[in-house]
Design a protein around this motif. Sequence first.
Motif, mmCIF file in Angstrom:
data_model
loop_
_atom_site.group_PDB
_atom_site.id
_atom_site.type_symbol
_atom_site.label_atom_id
_atom_site.label_comp_id
_atom_site.label_asym_id
_atom_site.label_seq_id
_atom_site.Cartn_x
_atom_site.Cartn_y
_atom_site.Cartn_z
ATOM 1 N N ASP A 164 14.522 -5.706 41.559
ATOM 2 C CA ASP A 164 14.887 -4.878 40.408
ATOM 3 C C ASP A 164 13.696 -4.245 39.692
ATOM 4 N N THR A 165 12.589 -4.985 39.612
ATOM 5 C CA THR A 165 11.421 -4.447 38.908
ATOM 6 C C THR A 165 10.935 -3.161 39.577
ATOM 7 N N SER A 166 10.671 -3.253 40.891
ATOM 8 C CA SER A 166 10.108 -2.090 41.593
ATOM 9 C C SER A 166 11.118 -0.949 41.648
ATOM 10 N N SER A 213 0.663 -14.638 35.373
ATOM 11 C CA SER A 213 1.027 -13.232 35.574
ATOM 12 C C SER A 213 1.675 -13.041 36.946
ATOM 13 N N CYS A 214 2.236 -11.869 37.155
ATOM 14 C CA CYS A 214 3.042 -11.597 38.356
ATOM 15 C C CYS A 214 2.243 -11.801 39.643
ATOM 16 N N PRO A 215 2.723 -12.684 40.534
ATOM 17 C CA PRO A 215 2.008 -12.873 41.793
ATOM 18 C C PRO A 215 2.311 -11.758 42.802
ATOM 19 N N LEU A 245 0.533 -4.926 29.663
ATOM 20 C CA LEU A 245 1.197 -6.205 29.923
ATOM 21 C C LEU A 245 2.329 -6.116 30.959
ATOM 22 N N ALA A 246 2.421 -4.985 31.664
ATOM 23 C CA ALA A 246 3.573 -4.785 32.554
ATOM 24 C C ALA A 246 3.718 -5.898 33.588
ATOM 25 N N PHE A 247 2.595 -6.459 34.057
ATOM 26 C CA PHE A 247 2.664 -7.540 35.046
ATOM 27 C C PHE A 247 2.352 -8.880 34.394
ATOM 28 N N SER A 248 2.465 -8.944 33.073
ATOM 29 C CA SER A 248 2.124 -10.126 32.299
ATOM 30 C C SER A 248 0.603 -10.335 32.330
ATOM 31 N N THR A 276 1.737 -1.719 46.679
ATOM 32 C CA THR A 276 1.751 -1.237 48.067
ATOM 33 C C THR A 276 3.100 -0.604 48.394
ATOM 34 N N ARG A 277 4.170 -1.328 48.062
ATOM 35 C CA ARG A 277 5.496 -0.820 48.433
ATOM 36 C C ARG A 277 5.863 0.416 47.604
ATOM 37 N N MET A 278 5.545 0.391 46.301
ATOM 38 C CA MET A 278 5.911 1.544 45.469
ATOM 39 C C MET A 278 5.139 2.786 45.897
ATOM 40 N N GLN A 327 3.566 -22.363 28.167
ATOM 41 C CA GLN A 327 3.695 -22.272 29.618
ATOM 42 C C GLN A 327 5.153 -22.170 30.062
ATOM 43 N N ARG A 328 5.359 -21.513 31.193
ATOM 44 C CA ARG A 328 6.723 -21.401 31.713
ATOM 45 C C ARG A 328 7.004 -22.462 32.765
ATOM 46 N N GLY A 329 5.934 -23.070 33.330
ATOM 47 C CA GLY A 329 6.108 -24.187 34.245
ATOM 48 C C GLY A 329 6.765 -23.851 35.569
ATOM 49 N N LEU A 354 9.134 -13.430 27.129
ATOM 50 C CA LEU A 354 9.556 -14.456 26.170
ATOM 51 C C LEU A 354 8.782 -15.761 26.369
ATOM 52 N N ARG A 355 8.334 -16.351 25.273
ATOM 53 C CA ARG A 355 7.682 -17.657 25.328
ATOM 54 C C ARG A 355 8.178 -18.506 24.163
ATOM 55 N N VAL A 356 8.277 -19.821 24.401
ATOM 56 C CA VAL A 356 8.625 -20.723 23.298
ATOM 57 C C VAL A 356 7.537 -21.801 23.227
HETATM 58 C C1 HEM Z 1 6.924 -3.001 39.376
HETATM 59 C C2 HEM Z 1 6.957 -4.172 39.932
HETATM 60 C C3 HEM Z 1 6.843 -5.481 39.209
HETATM 61 C C4 HEM Z 1 6.666 -5.746 37.884
HETATM 62 C C5 HEM Z 1 6.518 -4.748 36.733
HETATM 63 C C6 HEM Z 1 6.621 -7.188 37.742
HETATM 64 C C7 HEM Z 1 6.423 -7.838 36.545
HETATM 65 C C8 HEM Z 1 6.422 -9.212 36.408
HETATM 66 C C9 HEM Z 1 6.206 -9.903 35.160
HETATM 67 C C10 HEM Z 1 5.991 -9.227 33.811
HETATM 68 C C11 HEM Z 1 6.271 -11.218 35.422
HETATM 69 C C12 HEM Z 1 6.042 -12.359 34.432
HETATM 70 C C13 HEM Z 1 7.283 -12.666 33.647
HETATM 71 C C14 HEM Z 1 6.937 -13.620 32.531
HETATM 72 O O1 HEM Z 1 5.817 -14.074 32.449
HETATM 73 O O2 HEM Z 1 7.842 -13.908 31.731
HETATM 74 C C15 HEM Z 1 6.527 -11.389 36.829
HETATM 75 C C16 HEM Z 1 6.670 -12.596 37.464
HETATM 76 C C17 HEM Z 1 6.940 -12.727 38.801
HETATM 77 N N1 HEM Z 1 6.976 -11.724 39.739
HETATM 78 FE FE1 HEM Z 1 6.739 -9.767 39.381
HETATM 79 N N2 HEM Z 1 6.783 -7.762 38.972
HETATM 80 C C18 HEM Z 1 6.923 -6.765 39.898
HETATM 81 C C19 HEM Z 1 7.102 -6.919 41.263
HETATM 82 C C20 HEM Z 1 7.189 -8.115 41.909
HETATM 83 C C21 HEM Z 1 7.350 -8.268 43.333
HETATM 84 C C22 HEM Z 1 7.417 -7.128 44.342
HETATM 85 C C23 HEM Z 1 7.430 -9.603 43.583
HETATM 86 C C24 HEM Z 1 7.599 -10.324 44.885
HETATM 87 C C25 HEM Z 1 8.324 -9.969 45.883
HETATM 88 C C26 HEM Z 1 7.311 -10.284 42.321
HETATM 89 C C27 HEM Z 1 7.363 -11.639 42.169
HETATM 90 C C28 HEM Z 1 7.246 -12.291 40.969
HETATM 91 C C29 HEM Z 1 7.410 -13.725 40.807
HETATM 92 C C30 HEM Z 1 7.708 -14.732 41.912
HETATM 93 C C31 HEM Z 1 7.223 -13.999 39.454
HETATM 94 C C32 HEM Z 1 7.268 -15.338 38.776
HETATM 95 C C33 HEM Z 1 8.672 -15.561 38.251
HETATM 96 C C34 HEM Z 1 8.774 -16.863 37.488
HETATM 97 O O3 HEM Z 1 7.783 -17.424 37.069
HETATM 98 O O4 HEM Z 1 9.901 -17.271 37.270
HETATM 99 N N3 HEM Z 1 7.161 -9.353 41.325
HETATM 100 N N4 HEM Z 1 6.605 -10.141 37.410
#
Ligand code: HEM
Length: 446
Positions: A263-265, A405-407, A397-400, A414-416, A97-99, A334-336
């Motif tokens: 940065d992701t988007s 996973s990514c909230p 796995l792009a959004f975990s 929507t934005r992209m 877990q990342r906590g 990354l996970r430990v």
């Molecule tokens: C192409 C767009 C995006 C991709 C590919 C992406 C991908 C990810 C991934 C892979 C993680 C998990 C990281 C991990 O488990 O180590 C994550 C976490 C997260 N993402 Fe996204 N994301 C995107 C856009 C966004 C957007 C637009 C938001 C909000 C404005 C967002 C907010 C978050 C937050 C708050 C976390 C948790 C970070 C944490 O636990 O420290 N993401 N995202």
Amino acid sequence: MAYLEIFLPIILLILFLVLLAPKNRQLCLPWNWPFVRMMPTMYLKSHEIYDKITQLLAENNSTVLFKTSWFTKTDILVTSDPANVHHIMTTNFSIYQRGSEFRNVFDFLGQAGNQYHESVPKIVHQGLEKSLIAVLDHAAQQNQELDLQSLFSRFMLDATCLLATGFDSGSLRVGFSRMPSLRCHGRHSRGRVLSPHPAGETVEVAAMATATDDQETGDGTFDVLKFYLKEAASNSDNKGAQNHDDKAFLAANLMTLLFAGRDTSAALLTWFFCLISRNPLVENKILEEIRLNFPGKASRKHIFSNVEELSKLVYLHSALCESLRLFPPGPFLLRVPNQQDVLPSGHKVDQTTKVMLCTYAMGRMREIWGKDCAEFRPERWIMEKGGSKHVASNIFLAFSSGPWSCPGRELAFTRMKAVAATVVHNYRVGVVEGKLFVRASLPFSP
Ligand code: HEM
């Protein structure tokens, strides 16, 4: 005798290398040297690290144990095996877990409440009209080259800041020169967003939560966190964070959101435009889909009146998924583990093992995506009878995957989609010859 003095150390060194180095050698793995182990190869190959690791994983049943040096005592297990991913991210996620507790704080991401649904359409429209279209129109009239990633980063930064705090950082405007940077400082969770102020002069936007953060910064910076806390406190349902711990927590989360949302988007949209500029057939299909779904809007810059209409653009959605598959902004997760564990592949891990789930390699596995896995083919995301195909998150796995996973996934799409549809509909984007370069950084970006 003199010869023996010269050759004895050399013979001993060779014996030492022969006996020790190949000890853990598996198929095609980097040479495992004594003391420094696999570090020299990893360093030498760092410029092509993602492709090299993808190739190694393909040759080693999708899991490879990298030996770092004897001094650091940490090994890195890299895997793209879907069974391992499912085990780490879902079945046994509690020990990996990342906590993070961000979900309780920023409910606008759609976890609770309806603030997300109310604000996003307004912010997206405002951002497109006030900044993106204005900047692109200006560049097109002036026949100017633009740094696309900087453009999208600014759009995403302004939109995320406005959504999270109510403050418009106004970094995307005609004539922008400097790229905004996000910086975090040390133990006080202090973060700064460097951005040109809407009024014109360059100021720093800061999210701070230090022990003395009640004072005005007095150096021309804007305290986004203070702004956010004041707004939150004036809302009768939410009294805002009262003590310093809460503030530090909020500041850390605010910075996470600004980083995650920007940065992701921005990186993904940049890859998307690189890919469609090399695949004009895909671009034409997107244009055709827009024409069919938004009839009578050909002469309008704004093709949709609310963001829900974007869900009609199935082919555009697929093209974005295909870009995410080939160039995920997070190429590794990354996970430990906090205790010993055995992965489905049979590998043993413990607290000294860093486990890296290779999103990049998973997106290019023949076993998952077929013979044409290296091709950009949005059609693979569409079902035969039409509509988007669901692909399980332990293989995409792009959004975990799993509970952490990514909230921001829905918001991101929507934005992209809003940005991609508007740009494809109104402008032709081409990569300036020689200007595309790949950085081995996070997020993985052109
Ligand atoms: C192409 C767009 C995006 C991709 C590919 C992406 C991908 C990810 C991934 C892979 C993680 C998990 C990281 C991990 O488990 O180590 C994550 C976490 C997260 N993402 Fe996204 N994301 C995107 C856009 C966004 C957007 C637009 C938001 C909000 C404005 C967002 C907010 C978050 C937050 C708050 C976390 C948790 C970070 C944490 O636990 O420290 N993401 N995202």
